[in-house]
Design an enzyme around this catalytic site. Structure first.
Site, PDB file in Angstrom:
ATOM      1  N   GLU A  87       1.518   1.401 -11.212  1.00 37.15           N
ATOM      2  CA  GLU A  87       2.917   1.316 -10.801  1.00 37.15           C
ATOM      3  C   GLU A  87       3.808   2.241 -11.621  1.00 37.15           C
ATOM      4  O   GLU A  87       4.838   1.844 -12.137  1.00 37.15           O
ATOM      5  CB  GLU A  87       3.397  -0.135 -10.825  1.00 37.15           C
ATOM      6  CG  GLU A  87       2.819  -0.880  -9.640  1.00 37.15           C
ATOM      7  CD  GLU A  87       3.336  -2.286  -9.522  1.00 37.15           C
ATOM      8  OE1 GLU A  87       4.546  -2.471  -9.649  1.00 37.15           O
ATOM      9  OE2 GLU A  87       2.510  -3.181  -9.306  1.00 37.15           O
ATOM     10  N   GLY A 108       0.813  -1.214   0.000  1.00 38.96           N
ATOM     11  CA  GLY A 108       0.000   0.000   0.000  1.00 38.96           C
ATOM     12  C   GLY A 108       0.844   1.260   0.000  1.00 38.96           C
ATOM     13  O   GLY A 108       1.469   1.608   1.015  1.00 38.96           O
ATOM     14  N   GLU A 116       4.365   8.198 -18.286  1.00 37.94           N
ATOM     15  CA  GLU A 116       5.040   9.489 -18.134  1.00 37.94           C
ATOM     16  C   GLU A 116       6.084   9.406 -17.020  1.00 37.94           C
ATOM     17  O   GLU A 116       7.220   9.866 -17.169  1.00 37.94           O
ATOM     18  CB  GLU A 116       4.000  10.582 -17.816  1.00 37.94           C
ATOM     19  CG  GLU A 116       3.060  10.899 -18.986  1.00 37.94           C
ATOM     20  CD  GLU A 116       2.040   9.801 -19.305  1.00 37.94           C
ATOM     21  OE1 GLU A 116       1.759   8.954 -18.421  1.00 37.94           O
ATOM     22  OE2 GLU A 116       1.549   9.763 -20.457  1.00 37.94           O
ATOM     23  N   SER A 136       1.186   9.522  -8.796  1.00 40.11           N
ATOM     24  CA  SER A 136       2.521   9.682  -9.377  1.00 40.11           C
ATOM     25  C   SER A 136       3.438  10.409  -8.382  1.00 40.11           C
ATOM     26  O   SER A 136       4.629  10.122  -8.283  1.00 40.11           O
ATOM     27  CB  SER A 136       2.423  10.490 -10.669  1.00 40.11           C
ATOM     28  OG  SER A 136       1.748   9.731 -11.650  1.00 40.11           O
ATOM     29  N   PRO A 154      -5.202   8.850  -2.291  1.00 44.44           N
ATOM     30  CA  PRO A 154      -6.025   9.695  -3.162  1.00 44.44           C
ATOM     31  C   PRO A 154      -5.225  10.882  -3.711  1.00 44.44           C
ATOM     32  O   PRO A 154      -5.397  11.268  -4.861  1.00 44.44           O
ATOM     33  CB  PRO A 154      -7.151  10.172  -2.245  1.00 44.44           C
ATOM     34  CG  PRO A 154      -7.258   9.122  -1.180  1.00 44.44           C
ATOM     35  CD  PRO A 154      -5.883   8.555  -1.013  1.00 44.44           C
TER      36      PRO A 154
END
Lengths: 399, 383, 260
Positions: free
Chosen positions: B362, B123, B366, B131, B127
């Protein structure tokens, strides 16, 4: 006991390569060579167009085959009746016996089965060896083997036939090992070679992709189990009474190691006895999911047939395994076999390709099932089956 | 250079192939449609010793390399993408334990994970921290001999089904990434709950849930690595995770190519199988090259990892390339199937939807490009 | 309890296809597998040993490459495997095979149970199991769908064509099993690794003190004299049209042929 390949004769044509079930032939320097993998099955011998491959059999100690005479059928009793396969064997045995000009005998074991001897007579038996004893009331390997092996040794028949049923296969294998006889399994064709009076036994191998004819030249008797529903029963001749030869035996229940504790019929999974069914409707992967077997069930119900299934559907858990037709399932020979959404993998074809009439419904026009089908429908089974059910119901309603 | 597998590897891969062919592939469609955790598949992965491939034998694993793990994952993913995803996400928990856990933590957590008795999850994403992974707001406060966690994680794969979670919290959010700390959290810890399963474009049976920490109490001995060491744990886990995503993409694309080839041979138009038409052949050829390129990028990253070489750039390259490749290959696969490809009947539309995942999770494409450029420039500066 | 499972390596006929132009088998690249029914026998043995303790020994007679089948069985979890391999055994029919297996089993020492698949995929004879039981003088129970061992007795449920039969017999005994008895397990990676390293002893005719006049072609009363492709009736009739139309056509044909 060896196979030899004459390299001077071999043309390197490679036909033998594809004939070998074990991949035991390689081509080196343009000539075939048989490797260690060879099992001496002999499949390549027939494939060679120039007879370069020879299976050399070293002669065995010769049994005096002339001492053996007569054709026997070993009876199977179901619910106090002679099983269908036993009657079929009498029909086939009659032909063999006539060719050889010897009597046809039925070997009948059981308890209170003397009434069946007369039936056997009507279906062609000249003689009935009748062995009655409480220990023989139900089939069990050991006492049946003891009794029949003893009878064979005493009477010396040249041919003994069994049904290729669970009982026949269990029993014949054991007897053959006991008396050192040759045994051919699951024959679909029997003939007499008139010259040598040999029984030519033809059977499918590799799941029905290859047929092999097998002989037992030196040992006696020549024994075979014969596939049910392949041979035909003779027309019954009412009043043709056989000579009944009672055989007394000394059996003791205490000496039989195996006891039958229970026989369960109701849930044996064969509300569908596929092998007995005249009509079978089978579903394959094309059904897409378990629930769609209802299409198959509806058509089977309309035709009054049983439900079959391909291995893929059983493996996927869509339907219990006892519905499976094919090499790992049941081998069937119904009058009508309707294959729905079954592509026709070799192992499935092995179980049904000898059906009298095959109908294939599949949306892939190249599905191999069409190669064995008498009637092929390229189409969506979810449309064709309901239409067919409607058609059958309409016809039945009209009757 | 030796591109051949050893005999041992070949035997292992053959066993996995058989397992995939006989078990995972036939039920893949059903697993996807069930919309429920495929427990039987998880059990089979455990029974078949697939859950701890690179874990040393003394910790219940197979003691193999990440290359073997990658290729097994590719095969699984090719047979059943959902199972491949479970396998990949599990490693995100196993890997940090392999490299950062204390002996006691390994005994307690790593062994059951490697044996497949437990499923793992990782984890990190929140939210407001996708990135921008450094912006983790899940707060961890030390009280006595416990940390108290408050906050939530989103889209967590295997969540709810997994027994063991490696969770990244922050002991000092004001310090940014320097406060990040990794914790081993067990399902059932007081104050640890799950949100409902997300409805997604694909992967209906793969759990992706919220992890909710409401005064969740985690004993101090469950800190993984060290307090404020969480950024390193997270980044290193993601490096291996990228190989995991790449193998998933390669497996999925391999399945799409295989389906496309089979269909193009069977489908007849103008009296010829469509594979005989050059425009179809062009697609098949492009798909093959694309797939193979992605496959070797991925194997290379895994191999470098096993050799102890730098593999971070290579892992990002593999993830970037394979995720986009997977999109192209599944697109072609649907196109070759024509109208039937758009229906659910042939399963390629599912692969098409599933493929999109790889470009997002993951690290988006970009982010991968950022990582690659970063590493590249660093390498050049070093020289 | 010590269980011996006799297996056979066979070509995987599910991978065999028919060449539509010649009607012959395409056997190229067809892999060899453990006879599927024998896998059920292995699984049954493993389950019995898991429940009662003991050792599972796998036995096969075959060419050197049959060793792979033994390794596959070891990977499933069997404890040891033995290959019976000698040129003298080539060409064995079911009688010679049962004799050879019996000799090998005698050389292996004590056992409680022998398990076989109900028949082999390639030959389909179902004769070796009972033949072997006869050679060893054991009670046999064929077509087992359930096996319960209780001390020196075994209770077996048999799957027959139209019924189940529950029988009890004494151990040692030989049982043949049907596919429905279980779902054979898949080999895990650990099993594959273990099987790779296992030593597989090879027994020759001399090792098992076989009388070679009873082995191979010499000991086989039956001989194949001819092998041929079955007659296929070729392309049947294709029915075309809308579903209602083809259904009507088909029904008429079946009706005319007095099939329905």
């Amino acid at each position: 006991m060896s196979i030899s390949l004459n390299k001077d004769v071999c043309t390197g044509c490679k036909l033998c390569l594809s004939s070998c079930p074990y991949g035991a032939i390689v081509i080196t320097d343009g000539k075939a060579e048989i490797t260690e993998a060879c099992t001496l099955c002999g499949a390549c011998v027939a494939s060679c167009p120039v007879s370069a491959i020879v299976l050399e059999v070293i002669p065995k100690e010769q049994v005096d085959t002339s001492q053996y005479s007569g054709v026997w059928v070993v009876a199977e009793v179901h619910d106090e009746h002679l099983a269908g396969v036993s009657l079929e064997l009498l029909g086939e045995g009659r032909k063999l016996a006539d060719t050889l000009q010897v009597p046809l005998s039925l070997v009948l074991l059981g308890e209170q089965v003397e009434g069946l001897a007369l039936v056997a007579g009507e279906f062609g038996a000249d003689r009935v060896f009748l062995v009655q004893h409480p220990v023989l009331a139900q089939y069990r390997t050991a006492p049946f083997t003891d009794v029949i092996s003893g009878l064979i040794n005493r009477e010396k028949p040249e041919i003994v036939l069994f049904g290729a049923t669970p009982m026949g296969r269990d029993l014949a294998s054991r007897i053959a090992a006991r008396i050192g006889a040759g045994l051919t399994a699951d024959c679909t064709g029997l003939e007499i070679d008139p010259g040598e009076r040999l029984l030519l036994q033809t059977r499918p191998a590799f799941g029905g992709n290859v047929m092999a004819t097998i002989v037992c030249r030196h040992a006696r008797p020549q024994m075979a189990t014969v596939r049910p529903k392949v041979m035909s029963k003779a027309e019954p001749q009412p009043g043709h009474e056989p000579e009944v030869i009672p055989v007394s035996v000394d059996l003791d229940e205490r000496r039989v190691a195996t006891k039958i504790l229970e026989i369960l019929r109701e849930d044996s999974g064969s509300q569908v006895n596929l092998q007995e069914a005249d009509i079978i409707v089978s579903g394959g992967r094309g059904l897409g999911k378990a629930e769609n077997f209802k299409y198959i069930e509806e058509l089977a119900a309309a035709l009054g047939g049983a439900v079959g299934a391909s291995r893929a559907t059983v493996d996927a858990g869509w339907i219990p395994a006892y519905h499976q037709v094919g090499q790992t399932g049941k081998t069937v020979h119904p009058k009508l076999y309707v294959a729905c959404g079954i592509s026709g993998a070799v192992q499935h074809l092995a179980g049904m390709s000898s059906s009298d009439c095959i109908v294939a419904i599949n949306k892939d026009p190249h599905a191999p099932i069409f190669d064995v089908a008498h009637f092929g429908i390229v189409g969506d089974l979810f449309e064709v089956i309901p239409a067919l059910v409607k058609e059958i119901q309409r016809a039945n309603g009209g009757d | 250079m030796d591109f051949a597998f050893t005999e041992e590897q070949q035997d292992i891969f053959a066993a996995v192939d058989e397992l995939c062919e006989e078990f995972f592939a036939p039920r893949a469609e059903e697993v996807d449609e069930a919309g429920a955790w495929p427990q039987e598949n998880a059990d089979m992965m455990a029974q078949s010793d697939l859950m701890g491939v690179p874990v040393p034998e003394e910790y219940g694993g197979m003691g193999m390399g990440f290359l073997e793990w990658a290729i097994i994952g590719e095969k699984l993913s090719s047979a059943c993408t959902t199972s491949g995803a479970i396998f990949g996400a599990h490693m995100l928990c196993v890997y940090p334990l392999m490299f950062f856990a204390t002996e006691e933590q390994k005994q307690k957590y790593l062994i059951p994970l490697a044996k497949g008795e437990h499923v793992g999850a990782f984890g990190l994403t929140e939210p407001n921290a996708g990135s921008d992974a450094g912006n983790v707001q899940t707060r961890a406060e030390l009280k006595g001999d416990e940390y108290i966690l408050n906050g939530s994680k989103v889209f967590i794969t295997n969540a709810g089904e997994a027994q063991t979670y490696v969770v990244i919290g922050n002991v000092a959010p004001e310090t940014g990434t320097r406060g990040l700390t990794a914790f081993i959290v067990e399902k059932g810890f007081p104050g640890f709950e799950f949100g409902k399963n997300e409805k997604k474009m694909a992967y209906g049976s793969l759990p992706n849930r919220e992890l909710i920490f409401n005064d969740c109490r985690v004993p101090v001995e469950n800190v993984l690595y060290k307090p404020r060491g969480g950024f390193r744990v997270a980044m290193q886990t993601l490096d291996v995770g990228r190989i995991g995503m790449a193998i998933g993409a390669v497996g999925l694309a391999a399945n799409a190519l295989q389906k496309a080839v089979a269909y193009s041979q069977a489908r007849v138009q103008f009296d010829r199988p469509i594979c005989e038409f050059q425009m179809v052949q062009k697609m098949l050829a492009d798909m093959t090259v694309d797939l193979e390129a992605g496959r070797w990028l991925t194997y290379n990253a895994a191999w470098r990892k096993d050799q102890g070489l730098n593999f971070e750039k290579e892992a990002a390259m593999a993830k970037l390339y394979t995720s986009e490749m997977c999109g192209r290959v599944t697109d072609h696969a649907v196109q070759i199937h024509g109208g039937y490809g758009y229906t659910r009947e042939y399963g390629v539309e599912r692969l098409f939807r599933e493929a999109k995942l790889f470009e997002i999770v993951e690290g988006t494409s970009e982010i991968q490009r950022l990582v690659i450029a970063n590493k590249l420039l660093k390498e050049i500066r070093k020289k | 309890m010590n269980i011996i499972v006799c297996i056979k390596q066979v070509p995987d006929t599910t991978e065999v296809r028919i060449d539509p132009s010649t009607g012959t088998l395409v056997r190229e690249g067809v892999p060899s597998i453990i006879n599927p029914f024998d896998e059920n026998a292995i699984e049954a043995a493993l389950q019995l040993v898991e429940a009662h303790g003991g050792c599972v020994t796998i036995l096969t007679m075959g060419p050197p490459q049959a060793e792979q089948a033994l390794r596959d069985a070891l990977a499933m979890g069997a404890d040891r495997a033995v290959l019976i391999c000698d040129r003298a055994f080539a060409g064995s029919d079911t009688l010679a095979t049962s004799y050879t297996l019996a000799q090998a089993i005698r050389s292996l020492g004590d056992f409680d149970l022998i398990l076989c698949g109900k028949q082999a995929f390639d030959g389909d004879t179902a004769q070796v199991g009972p033949g072997l039981a006869e050679q060893l003088g054991l009670p046999q129970v064929t077509y087992a769908i359930n096996i319960e061992v209780d001390g020196k007795k075994v209770r077996v449920k048999r799957l027959l064509d139209d019924r189940f039969e529950v029988v009890e017999t004494r151990l040692p005994a030989l049982l043949t099993v049907v596919k429905q008895i279980n779902d054979p397990r898949h080999a895990g990676l650990r099993g594959v690794m273990k099987a790779r390293k296992a030593e597989i002893p090879v027994l020759t005719a001399g090792d098992i003190e076989a009388d070679i006049t009873r082995c191979g072609l010499n000991g086989s009363p039956t001989n194949v004299v001819r092998v041929f492709s079955p007659q296929r009736h070729g392309q049947g009739e294709k029915l075309e049209g809308e579903p209602d139309e083809v259904a009507r056509q088909l029904f008429e044909k079946l009706h005319t042929a007095q099939i329905v």
